[in-house]
Design a protein around this motif. Structure first.
Motif, mmCIF file in Angstrom:
data_model
loop_
_atom_site.group_PDB
_atom_site.id
_atom_site.type_symbol
_atom_site.label_atom_id
_atom_site.label_comp_id
_atom_site.label_asym_id
_atom_site.label_seq_id
_atom_site.Cartn_x
_atom_site.Cartn_y
_atom_site.Cartn_z
ATOM 1 N N GLN A 1 51.853 8.937 -39.673
ATOM 2 C CA GLN A 1 51.973 10.034 -40.618
ATOM 3 C C GLN A 1 51.621 11.258 -39.754
ATOM 4 O O GLN A 1 51.453 12.388 -40.408
ATOM 5 C CB GLN A 1 51.084 9.989 -41.578
ATOM 6 C CG GLN A 1 50.986 8.796 -42.562
ATOM 7 C CD GLN A 1 50.071 8.668 -43.631
ATOM 8 O OE1 GLN A 1 49.789 9.556 -44.564
ATOM 9 N NE2 GLN A 1 49.152 7.805 -43.389
ATOM 10 N N GLU A 2 51.743 11.194 -38.412
ATOM 11 C CA GLU A 2 51.404 12.302 -37.566
ATOM 12 C C GLU A 2 50.122 13.064 -37.596
ATOM 13 O O GLU A 2 50.222 14.192 -37.185
ATOM 14 C CB GLU A 2 52.692 13.413 -37.585
ATOM 15 C CG GLU A 2 54.037 12.727 -37.267
ATOM 16 C CD GLU A 2 55.369 13.649 -37.443
ATOM 17 O OE1 GLU A 2 55.134 14.933 -37.638
ATOM 18 O OE2 GLU A 2 56.142 13.253 -36.859
ATOM 19 N N GLN A 3 49.243 11.964 -37.772
ATOM 20 C CA GLN A 3 47.851 12.350 -38.049
ATOM 21 C C GLN A 3 47.523 12.958 -36.397
ATOM 22 O O GLN A 3 46.502 13.839 -36.331
ATOM 23 C CB GLN A 3 46.857 11.500 -38.443
ATOM 24 C CG GLN A 3 47.172 11.103 -39.989
ATOM 25 C CD GLN A 3 46.030 9.902 -40.394
ATOM 26 O OE1 GLN A 3 45.132 9.723 -39.894
ATOM 27 N NE2 GLN A 3 46.708 8.934 -41.180
ATOM 28 N N THR A 4 47.687 12.046 -35.554
ATOM 29 C CA THR A 4 47.352 12.179 -34.235
ATOM 30 C C THR A 4 47.837 13.815 -33.550
ATOM 31 O O THR A 4 47.316 14.577 -32.962
ATOM 32 C CB THR A 4 47.792 11.185 -33.143
ATOM 33 O OG1 THR A 4 47.164 9.961 -33.773
ATOM 34 C CG2 THR A 4 47.194 11.466 -31.820
ATOM 35 N N MET A 5 49.035 13.915 -33.886
ATOM 36 C CA MET A 5 49.938 15.245 -33.701
ATOM 37 C C MET A 5 49.028 16.473 -34.173
ATOM 38 O O MET A 5 48.731 17.376 -33.569
ATOM 39 C CB MET A 5 51.260 15.145 -34.087
ATOM 40 C CG MET A 5 52.068 14.496 -33.128
ATOM 41 S SD MET A 5 53.842 14.781 -33.740
ATOM 42 C CE MET A 5 54.384 16.367 -33.193
ATOM 43 N N ARG A 6 48.750 16.216 -35.620
ATOM 44 C CA ARG A 6 48.050 17.269 -36.102
ATOM 45 C C ARG A 6 46.332 17.262 -35.351
ATOM 46 O O ARG A 6 45.964 18.536 -35.274
ATOM 47 C CB ARG A 6 47.789 16.930 -37.519
ATOM 48 C CG ARG A 6 48.985 17.275 -38.361
ATOM 49 C CD ARG A 6 48.887 17.525 -39.859
ATOM 50 N NE ARG A 6 48.381 16.054 -40.372
ATOM 51 C CZ ARG A 6 49.215 15.357 -40.869
ATOM 52 N NH1 ARG A 6 50.501 15.141 -40.450
ATOM 53 N NH2 ARG A 6 48.707 14.026 -41.292
ATOM 54 N N ASN A 7 45.833 16.136 -35.130
ATOM 55 C CA ASN A 7 44.458 16.228 -34.641
ATOM 56 C C ASN A 7 44.458 17.039 -33.184
ATOM 57 O O ASN A 7 43.493 17.670 -32.777
ATOM 58 C CB ASN A 7 43.976 14.870 -34.513
ATOM 59 C CG ASN A 7 43.422 14.435 -35.584
ATOM 60 O OD1 ASN A 7 43.210 15.134 -36.625
ATOM 61 N ND2 ASN A 7 43.242 13.105 -35.606
#
Ligand code: FNR
Length: 380
Positions: free
Chosen positions: A45-51
Motif C-alpha cells: 500500500q506504499e506505506q513505506t514510501m509515505r513513511n
C-alpha cells in the motif's frame, strides 16, 4: 544560467522541471505507463514510501546565523577518495526502460559532475561497457546475490577487473517486493530483457546457458535473482573473495549495523529501497540516527530513500549520513532528457543544498553535522 558564488553554473532550459513532483509528472507524460509505474511505485500500500516522506517532513532544523558562509565546502571523502559533492548515484536497474542510452547516459553525467556512480547488477548495459565510458571515474558495483553463487563471484571479479572501487551488496531483496502497481498491469521488466547486460556477458552464466541449465537468458536471470538463502555467513566468503571495500545496502536496524561491523563490512547504506521492497517499514531517515550512533564513525554511513530536494539532503547529512544516494529523481531526469536531464536533476539538488547550507550558517560538512534538528510528531 543559475550562478552564485559557490553554486556551480549550470545551464537549465526553462521548461525543465525543478521540483520532484513536476519531474515525476513530466516523466509520466513521456514514458509508457508500465515503465513509469515501475519507477514511481512501491511495495504494497506504499506505506513505506509515505513513511519516507513523513520522516523528512517531521524534521525541522534551527539555523545559527552570522557565520561566514561566503565560501561553502561540500566535499566529502570516501575510502580515501575525495569528492566535491556529497551525493552518490543509487543503483537503479534496467535504465533502458527510461532511455535507449540507459546507464551509459548516467555514467557520462556522473563523471562530468564527479559524483560516484553505483551500477546495478540488473543493468541494461554490462559493467564493462559502462566502465569503458568513464574508465577513471569512481564506480561501485551493486551486487544482487545469485542463487548460483559462482555467478556472483564471477561478477565481483569482473567488477574488480573493470576498475570498480567497491562492491555494494543489496540485502533487502531476498525476493522482489509485492509491487502492486506492476502486478495490477502485469508488468515485469525483468522478463522483457532489459536486465541482461551483466548476465549475457558473464562467462559462468554463459557456460550454464550453453550447458542447457536455462532455456534462455531471461529464464536464467529469473532463476538466479531471488536469494532468500543469503545470510551473514556469506559475508565472510564475499570479503575473502575481493580486496574491494564491501558495503551493505538496506540496513535499517541498529543490530544489523552492529553485525555488519562485526563481519568486517566497510560501509553501510541506510535504505528501505525507496519503499519498493517491504511495506510497513519505518522511514529510512527515522532509522538513520540510531545507526550513526552505533557505527560512531567507524565506517562510512550512506543514506537513501526519499531524498527529493537539497533540503532533504541537508537533513540526512545533518543526521549523520556521510553521503546521500539519489534514486528516482535522476531516473526521471534520464527519461525526460537523457544525460542532460540527469545532470540537470543533480545540479538542481546540489545548488539547492548549497543555498540551504549558506542560509543555515553552515560552510562545511563538519558544520552541517552540528546543526540542531527538532522532530515534530506528525506521523499518520
Ligand atoms: C531501484 N533500486 C535498486 N537498488 C538496488 O540495489 N539495485 C537495483 O537494481 C535497484 N533498482 C531500482 C530500480 C528503480 C526503478 C528504483 C526507483 C530503485 C533502489 C535504489 O538504489 C534506491 O535505494 C532507491 O531508489 C532510493 O529511494 P528513492 O530515492 O528513489 O526514493
Amino acid at each position: 544560467t543559475i550562478q552564485s558564488k559557490d553554486k556551480e553554473p549550470h545551464e537549465i532550459k526553462q521548461d525543465f522541471p525543478v521540483n520532484f513532483d513536476n519531474l515525476e509528472a513530466k516523466a509520466k507524460e513521456i514514458l509508457p505507463l508500465g515503465n513509469f509505474e515501475y519507477i514511481r511505485g512501491g511495495a504494497g500500500q506504499e506505506q513505506t514510501m509515505r513513511n519516507n516522506r513523513i520522516a523528512f517532513e517531521s524534521y525541522a532544523f534551527i539555523p545559527q546565523l552570522l557565520n561566514d558562509t561566503s565560501s561553502i565546502d561540500t566535499s566529502i571523502s570516501l575510502f580515501g577518495i575525495s569528492f566535491p559533492k556529497p551525493f552518490i548515484f543509487a543503483p537503479v536497474g534496467m535504465n533502458m526502460l527510461e532511455h535507449p542510452d540507459g546507464e551509459l547516459a548516467v555514467i557520462r553525467a556522473a563523471s562530468k559532475l564527479n559524483i560516484p556512480y553505483a551500477l546495478s547488477t540488473v543493468s541494461s548495459y554490462s559493467l564493462e561497457e559502462v566502465a569503458e565510458v568513464a574508465p577513471d571515474h569512481t564506480k561501485f558495483f551493486q551486487l544482487y546475490w545469485s542463487k548460483e553463487e559462482e555467478i556472483s563471484f564471477s561478477m565481483i571479479s569482473r567488477a574488480e577487473a573493470a576498475g570498480y572501487r567497491a562492491i555494494v551488496l543489496t540485502i533487502d531483496t531476498t525476493v522482489s517486493g509485492w509491487r502492486t502497481g506492476d502486478l495490477k498491469i502485469n508488468f515485469s521488466p525483468l522478463s522483457q530483457g532489459f536486465a541482461k547486460g551483466n548476465y549475457v556477458n558473464d562467462p559462468i552464466f554463459r557456460k550454464n546457458l550453453l550447458n542447457g541449465s536455462y532455456e534462455n537468458y531471461i529464464d536464467g536471470i529469473l532463476k538466479n535473482i531471488d536469494h532468500a538463502h543469503l545470510t551473514w555467513a556469506h559475508i565472510e566468503k564475499i570479503k575473502k573473495h575481493t580486496k574491494l571495500p564491501v558495503l551493505l545496502k538496506g540496513i535499517l536496524h541498529p543490530n544489523d549495523a552492529v553485525k555488519a561491523l562485526e563481519s568486517g563490512i566497510d560501509g553501510l547504506i541506510v535504505s528501505n529501497h525507496g519503499g519498493r521492497q517491504l511495506d510497513g517499514v519505518i522511514g529510512s531517515l527515522d532509522a538513520l540516527p540510531n545507526i550513526t550512533k552505533v557505527v560512531n564513525g567507524r565506517v562510512p554511513v550512506l543514506f537513501d530513500s526519499g531524498v527529493y530536494s537539497g533540503v532533504d539532503a541537508f537533513k540526512a547529512l545533518a543526521l549523520g549520513a556521510d553521503a546521500v544516494c539519489i534514486g528516482r529523481p535522476y531516473v526521471y531526469g534520464l527519461a525526460i532528457a537523457g544525460e542532460q536531464g540527469v545532470q540537470n536533476v543533480m545540479m538542481n539538488l546540489y545548488n539547492e543544498l548549497v543555498t540551504t547550507m549558506t542560509l543555515a550558517g553552515t560552510s562545511s560538512m563538519e558544520e552541517l553535522k552540528k546543526v540542531e534538528l527538532v522532530k515534530r510528531n506528525n506521523q499518520m
